[in-house]
Design an enzyme around this catalytic site. Structure first.
Site, PDB file in Angstrom:
ATOM      1  N   GLY A 102       0.863  -1.193   0.000  1.00 42.52           N
ATOM      2  CA  GLY A 102       0.000   0.000   0.000  1.00 42.52           C
ATOM      3  C   GLY A 102       0.890   1.230   0.000  1.00 42.52           C
ATOM      4  O   GLY A 102       0.606   2.240   0.652  1.00 42.52           O
ATOM      5  N   ALA A 103       2.000   1.130  -0.740  1.00 41.24           N
ATOM      6  CA  ALA A 103       3.045   2.160  -0.670  1.00 41.24           C
ATOM      7  C   ALA A 103       2.633   3.482  -1.290  1.00 41.24           C
ATOM      8  O   ALA A 103       3.250   4.503  -1.014  1.00 41.24           O
ATOM      9  CB  ALA A 103       4.305   1.645  -1.355  1.00 41.24           C
ATOM     10  N   LEU A 128      -0.737   6.947   4.283  1.00 42.43           N
ATOM     11  CA  LEU A 128      -0.032   6.564   5.520  1.00 42.43           C
ATOM     12  C   LEU A 128       1.472   6.445   5.264  1.00 42.43           C
ATOM     13  O   LEU A 128       2.294   6.889   6.060  1.00 42.43           O
ATOM     14  CB  LEU A 128      -0.592   5.235   6.042  1.00 42.43           C
ATOM     15  CG  LEU A 128      -0.025   4.767   7.371  1.00 42.43           C
ATOM     16  CD1 LEU A 128      -0.475   5.677   8.502  1.00 42.43           C
ATOM     17  CD2 LEU A 128      -0.459   3.338   7.682  1.00 42.43           C
ATOM     18  N   HIS A 171      -1.212   3.058  17.031  1.00 40.01           N
ATOM     19  CA  HIS A 171      -0.172   4.066  17.243  1.00 40.01           C
ATOM     20  C   HIS A 171      -0.384   4.878  18.529  1.00 40.01           C
ATOM     21  O   HIS A 171       0.537   5.492  19.035  1.00 40.01           O
ATOM     22  CB  HIS A 171      -0.009   4.979  16.018  1.00 40.01           C
ATOM     23  CG  HIS A 171      -1.080   6.007  15.836  1.00 40.01           C
ATOM     24  ND1 HIS A 171      -2.300   5.724  15.292  1.00 40.01           N
ATOM     25  CD2 HIS A 171      -1.112   7.326  16.118  1.00 40.01           C
ATOM     26  CE1 HIS A 171      -3.028   6.833  15.251  1.00 40.01           C
ATOM     27  NE2 HIS A 171      -2.332   7.828  15.735  1.00 40.01           N
ATOM     28  N   LYS A 217       2.366   6.877  21.867  1.00 39.80           N
ATOM     29  CA  LYS A 217       2.425   8.315  22.126  1.00 39.80           C
ATOM     30  C   LYS A 217       3.068   8.520  23.497  1.00 39.80           C
ATOM     31  O   LYS A 217       2.750   7.785  24.439  1.00 39.80           O
ATOM     32  CB  LYS A 217       1.006   8.913  22.103  1.00 39.80           C
ATOM     33  CG  LYS A 217       0.419   8.995  20.689  1.00 39.80           C
ATOM     34  CD  LYS A 217      -0.954   9.620  20.727  1.00 39.80           C
ATOM     35  CE  LYS A 217      -1.631   9.580  19.375  1.00 39.80           C
ATOM     36  NZ  LYS A 217      -1.233  10.655  18.471  1.00 39.80           N
ATOM     37  N   HIS A 273      -7.968   2.668  19.658  1.00 33.56           N
ATOM     38  CA  HIS A 273      -7.229   3.700  20.392  1.00 33.56           C
ATOM     39  C   HIS A 273      -7.804   3.977  21.789  1.00 33.56           C
ATOM     40  O   HIS A 273      -7.089   3.958  22.787  1.00 33.56           O
ATOM     41  CB  HIS A 273      -7.232   5.024  19.629  1.00 33.56           C
ATOM     42  CG  HIS A 273      -6.658   4.941  18.243  1.00 33.56           C
ATOM     43  ND1 HIS A 273      -5.616   4.120  17.921  1.00 33.56           N
ATOM     44  CD2 HIS A 273      -6.978   5.595  17.086  1.00 33.56           C
ATOM     45  CE1 HIS A 273      -5.315   4.275  16.637  1.00 33.56           C
ATOM     46  NE2 HIS A 273      -6.132   5.150  16.106  1.00 33.56           N
TER      47      HIS A 273
HETATM   48  C1  BG6 Z   1      -6.389   7.050  13.001  1.00 30.89           C
HETATM   49  C2  BG6 Z   1      -7.800   7.184  12.510  1.00 30.89           C
HETATM   50  O1  BG6 Z   1      -6.144   5.755  13.463  1.00 30.89           O
HETATM   51  O2  BG6 Z   1      -6.188   7.974  14.059  1.00 30.89           O
HETATM   52  C3  BG6 Z   1      -8.098   8.610  12.082  1.00 30.89           C
HETATM   53  O3  BG6 Z   1      -7.998   6.304  11.420  1.00 30.89           O
HETATM   54  C4  BG6 Z   1      -7.785   9.578  13.180  1.00 30.89           C
HETATM   55  O4  BG6 Z   1      -9.460   8.769  11.688  1.00 30.89           O
HETATM   56  C5  BG6 Z   1      -6.361   9.318  13.690  1.00 30.89           C
HETATM   57  O5  BG6 Z   1      -7.875  10.881  12.665  1.00 30.89           O
HETATM   58  C6  BG6 Z   1      -6.080  10.155  14.901  1.00 30.89           C
HETATM   59  O6  BG6 Z   1      -4.722   9.998  15.201  1.00 30.89           O
HETATM   60  P1  BG6 Z   1      -3.956  11.115  15.978  1.00 30.89           P
HETATM   61  O7  BG6 Z   1      -2.614  10.536  16.259  1.00 30.89           O
HETATM   62  O8  BG6 Z   1      -3.931  12.322  15.091  1.00 30.89           O
HETATM   63  O9  BG6 Z   1      -4.793  11.354  17.190  1.00 30.89           O
END
Ligand code: BG6
Length: 443
Positions: free
Chosen positions: A14-15, A19, A155, A159, A217
């Protein structure tokens, strides 16, 4: 010849996507700069698009020397021989910057191409669309590679302010004794974005904010905040502790809304019922958290951007200050972004002979203390994959259980609407913290 453990082949699937350009490649440049990725490593982009090596390189900003080792190979067929033609690599790391519906078929194709050993797969979120699809993907992946080769990325876990939650809770003797329902009144997690879906209508319309942000998240934030102390900092122990907390999670209320004008966004269905905002209430039905509501609020096209956690404490016991007005509750605020910090909002006395109480902030602002800036989440996570460290990655059972728990919310209730740029009126009866008040405490 000595083995060079920092010589990797990194394949981005998906290069040509966003992302790779925004997050992965800048992270790879940094890792090269800091020596985590050694000289002689290569980065191979693959996908359906046609690129030459040089047109592929041109897609990325910055002029890291690593760019000279960027190559493009169309599709997976012949990829193994192609990589071997570039040298011998201790690990081949595949980053799947792809939609969930192709995770499994892609992993199977990688395996069929002959990548057997020394392979690591990084899998983006959302991991499936629901419990059933996550289970199918996990089962299939585990037929191709062992769990130790699979890195389900979230991710948020990398943080800095999130990494600090564990340290804050367990490396200080101040907080753990009061981290329970006897002292804590509620927990609030707030994740607001000002942007709408922009160019991601296609992805987002199939996903919605609950799958996009809550299942992964916000659940991870919740678990780090509420889990019991892990037996050690090893990946297995941390995963076990998070899983135990997740087992006790019950969603009680889910309210879904969509911003007006969303249906006119590019690549969004004109009759879409996908939510762009959600407010959820859950409880954690175990000894530690019985009776403590947890409120989650998350959405796009809101008036401000900010991800924050608020821990609200119960009023102090006893009547010492009766007649002195209402004492504001103690709060601990974790500011995750856009600036990072931890704030203790406590009560103090104003100067003078009268006892006038006022709230005051004790703060730990990362920007003040660490002027050099913080490590980007993707940089940290890719470094962990290269080192084979799974601590910050989500296990198969955790991802499945998290889908199972969130299931009642995925299409709950009647979809409401809100106007772009406005915070919808609360639906939970929660006494939401005005997080904006902490906006300039840590800048
Ligand atoms: C991503 C989502 O995982 O996280 C996005 O797909 C969202 O919709 C983003 O905007 C938010 O990440 P961050 O690091 O900007 O809070």
């Amino acid at each position: 010849m000595p083995i060079d453990f920092s010589k990797f082949a990194i394949v981005i699937l998906g290069a040509s996507g966003d992302l790779a350009r925004r997050k992965l490649v800048p992270a790879l440049f940094k890792l090269y700069e800091t020596g985590v990725i050694g000289k002689g490593s290569i980065v191979v982009g693959t996908g359906r698009s046609e690129f030459t090596d040089s047109s592929f390189r041109e897609r990325f900003e910055g002029d890291s020397p690593l760019k000279e080792n960027f190559y493009y190979h169309r599709g997976l067929t012949g990829l193994k021989a192609y990589i071997e033609s570039k040298g011998h690599f201790e690990q081949v790391v595949f980053f799947m910057a792809l939609p969930p519906e192709v995770y499994l078929t892609t992993a199977q194709a990688i395996r069929a191409e002959g990548f057997e050993k020394n392979v690591r797969l990084i899998i983006e979120k959302p991991f499936g669309y629901d419990y059933e699809s996550a289970r199918t993907i996990n089962t299939g992946l585990l037929e191709c590679y062992p769990e130790t080769s699979l890195f389900r990325i979230d991710h948020y876990l990398a943080k800095e302010a999130v990494l600090n939650i564990l340290v804050f809770r367990f490396a200080n003797s101040l907080f753990e004794p009061v981290w329970n329902s006897k002292y804590i009144d509620s927990i609030q997690i707030n994740a607001c974005e000002t942007l709408g879906v922009e160019t991601r209508g296609d992805y987002f319309d199939k996903t919605g904010i609950i799958r996009d942000m809550v299942q992964n998240h916000l659940t991870q934030l919740l678990l780090l905040l509420t889990m019991d102390r892990p037996a050690s900092l090893e990946a297995e122990d941390i995963r076990a502790s998070k899983l135990k907390a997740l087992e006790s999670v019950e969603y009680r209320e889910c309210h879904r809304r969509q911003y007006e004008g969303y249906r006119n966004e590019p690549r969004v269905a004109p009759d879409s019922v996908t939510e762009t905002y959600a407010e959820l209430k859950l409880t954690i039905d175990n000894d530690r958290w019985n009776g403590v509501p947890v409120y989650l609020r998350v959405g796009k096209a809101l008036p401000r951007r900010g991800t924050e956690i608020g821990i609200v404490f119960k009023p102090p016991q006893g009547f010492l200050f009766d007649g002195f007005g209402t004492i504001p509750p103690n709060r601990i605020i974790f500011k995750i972004q856009p600036s990072e910090g931890i704030i203790l909002d406590v009560t103090g006395k104003e100067p003078g002979s009268d006892v006038n109480m006022t709230n005051t902030m004790l703060r730990f602002c990362f920007g003040e203390k660490y002027a050099g800036g913080l490590t980007d989440a993707y940089q940290k996570l890719i470094a962990d994959v290269l080192a084979g460290n799974q601590t910050l990655f989500v296990s198969a059972v955790e991802t499945e259980l998290s889908w199972k728990k969130i299931k009642p919310c995925l299409s709950a209730g009647k979809l409401g609407f809100y106007s772009r740029g406005n915070l919808p009126e609360g639906s939970l009866g929660a006494d939401w913290i005005d997080f904006e008040n902490y906006g300039d405490v840590c800048m």
